[in-house]
Design a protein around this motif. Structure first.
Motif, short mmCIF file in Angstrom:
data_model
loop_
_atom_site.label_atom_id
_atom_site.label_comp_id
_atom_site.label_asym_id
_atom_site.label_seq_id
_atom_site.Cartn_x
_atom_site.Cartn_y
_atom_site.Cartn_z
N LEU A 1 39.54 52.11 43.39
CA LEU A 1 39.38 51.90 44.82
C LEU A 1 40.64 51.24 45.35
N ARG A 2 41.23 51.84 46.36
CA ARG A 2 42.43 51.28 46.98
C ARG A 2 42.08 50.93 48.42
N ALA A 3 42.46 49.73 48.81
CA ALA A 3 42.19 49.25 50.17
C ALA A 3 43.50 48.77 50.78
N ARG A 4 43.58 48.93 52.09
CA ARG A 4 44.76 48.47 52.83
C ARG A 4 44.27 47.72 54.05
N TRP A 5 44.79 46.50 54.23
CA TRP A 5 44.39 45.66 55.36
C TRP A 5 45.63 45.30 56.16
N MET B 1 34.08 43.94 43.22
CA MET B 1 34.80 42.72 43.58
C MET B 1 35.74 43.01 44.74
N LEU B 2 36.45 44.13 44.69
CA LEU B 2 37.39 44.47 45.75
C LEU B 2 36.66 44.63 47.08
N ARG B 3 35.53 45.29 47.07
CA ARG B 3 34.77 45.47 48.32
C ARG B 3 34.32 44.13 48.87
N ARG B 4 33.91 43.22 48.00
CA ARG B 4 33.48 41.90 48.47
C ARG B 4 34.65 41.10 49.05
N LEU B 5 35.82 41.22 48.43
CA LEU B 5 37.00 40.55 48.96
C LEU B 5 37.36 41.12 50.33
N CYS B 6 37.26 42.43 50.47
CA CYS B 6 37.56 43.07 51.75
C CYS B 6 36.58 42.64 52.83
N GLU B 7 35.30 42.56 52.48
CA GLU B 7 34.29 42.10 53.44
C GLU B 7 34.61 40.70 53.93
N THR C 1 44.84 42.71 42.86
CA THR C 1 44.19 43.64 41.94
C THR C 1 42.96 42.99 41.31
N THR C 2 41.95 43.83 41.05
CA THR C 2 40.69 43.35 40.48
C THR C 2 40.26 44.25 39.33
N THR C 3 39.38 43.73 38.49
CA THR C 3 38.87 44.51 37.36
C THR C 3 37.71 45.40 37.76
N GLY C 4 37.16 45.20 38.94
CA GLY C 4 36.03 46.00 39.38
C GLY C 4 36.13 46.39 40.84
N ARG C 5 35.55 47.54 41.16
CA ARG C 5 35.57 48.02 42.54
C ARG C 5 34.66 47.18 43.43
N ALA D 1 40.81 48.27 38.54
CA ALA D 1 39.85 49.22 39.11
C ALA D 1 39.87 49.14 40.62
N GLY D 2 40.48 48.08 41.15
CA GLY D 2 40.59 47.92 42.59
C GLY D 2 41.93 47.33 42.96
N GLU D 3 42.48 47.80 44.09
CA GLU D 3 43.77 47.31 44.55
C GLU D 3 43.72 47.15 46.07
N LEU D 4 44.09 45.99 46.54
CA LEU D 4 44.11 45.68 47.97
C LEU D 4 45.53 45.34 48.37
N TRP D 5 46.02 46.03 49.39
CA TRP D 5 47.34 45.74 49.95
C TRP D 5 47.15 45.03 51.27
#
Length: 171
Positions: A162-166, A135-141, A129-133, A78-82
Motif C-alpha cells: 500500500l502506497r500513500a501520499r499526503w 498500520m499505514l491506513r491507521r497512520l493516514c487516518e 514505512t510500515t510492516t503492515g498495510r 508492506a506500507g509506504e507513506l510519502w
C-alpha cells in the motif's frame, strides 16, 4: 483517538462496518498455520490461536522469526507513506512526526505484526514505512484527522504494498 470495544482490544474509529476483507497473498505470512507455542526470537511476539500477539507467557518452546521481523531485516515494507515537502510540512514537521510515532506505538501494543519500520527525511519530503498495510491506513487516518490535507492511497500491482501520499497544498 481510538475507540475500544468489548469484542476488540482496538477498533479504528473510521471503520465501523466490520466487513472482513478477502485474504490477500502475502509472501511474508505462511500459507499454513504454525503450531502454537512458538515465539519470535527477534521481538518476542508469540504465535497463539492462529495469530501473533504480545504476551508475557514464558513457556514458549519453539523459536522462529515473525513476518514483521522478516520484513524489517529484508527492508521490505508492506506500507509506504510519502509526506510531500511544502510550507506546512516544514513548519509542522516535528508535530506530524510525533503524531505518527505515537499512533504507531499505540498500534504496536494492539497488533504484534503491525510496526513502524522507519521515518526518513528525504529531499522531496518524509518517507514513512510500515510492516503492515493496516498500520499505514491507521497512520493516514490520524494524519488527516489532525492535520487535514489531501491523501491518496494506491495498492501496488501484485505486490500487496500500500502506497500513500499526503500533502497539504496552499500552506
Amino acid at each position: 483517538m481510538k475507540m475500544t470495544d468489548s469484542r476488540d482490544h482496538c477498533v479504528s474509529p473510521m471503520r465501523r462496518d466490520r466487513i472482513f476483507q478477502s485474504h490477500t497473498d502475502d509472501s511474508y505470512r505462511t500459507p499454513t498455520r504454525v503450531q502454537g507455542g512458538k515465539a519470535c526470537r527477534e521481538c518476542g511476539a508469540v504465535y497463539e490461536k492462529g495469530r501473533w500477539i504480545w504476551t508475557t507467557n514464558a513457556e514458549q518452546t519453539g523459536q522462529l522469526v515473525c513476518p514483521a521481523c522478516r520484513r524489517i531485516h529484508e527492508h521490505a515494507p508492506a506500507g509506504e507513506l510519502w509526506l510531500e515537502a511544502g510550507g506546512y510540512l516544514l513548519a509542522h514537521r516535528d508535530e506530524v512526526v510525533s503524531l505518527l510515532q505515537r499512533e504507531a506505538a499505540y498500534e504496536e501494543t494492539c497488533y504484534a505484526l503491525e510496526r513502524l519500520m522507519s521515518i526518513e527525511e528525504q529531499a522531496k519530503g518524509v518517507r514513512v514505512t510500515t510492516t503492515g498495510r493496516h498500520m499505514l491506513r491507521r497512520l493516514c487516518e490520524a494524519l488527516v484527522l489532525a492535520h487535514h490535507g489531501q491523501l491518496s492511497l494506491k495498492y501496488r500491482d501484485g505486490g500487496g504494498i500500500l502506497r500513500a501520499r499526503w500533502k497539504r497544498p496552499g500552506d
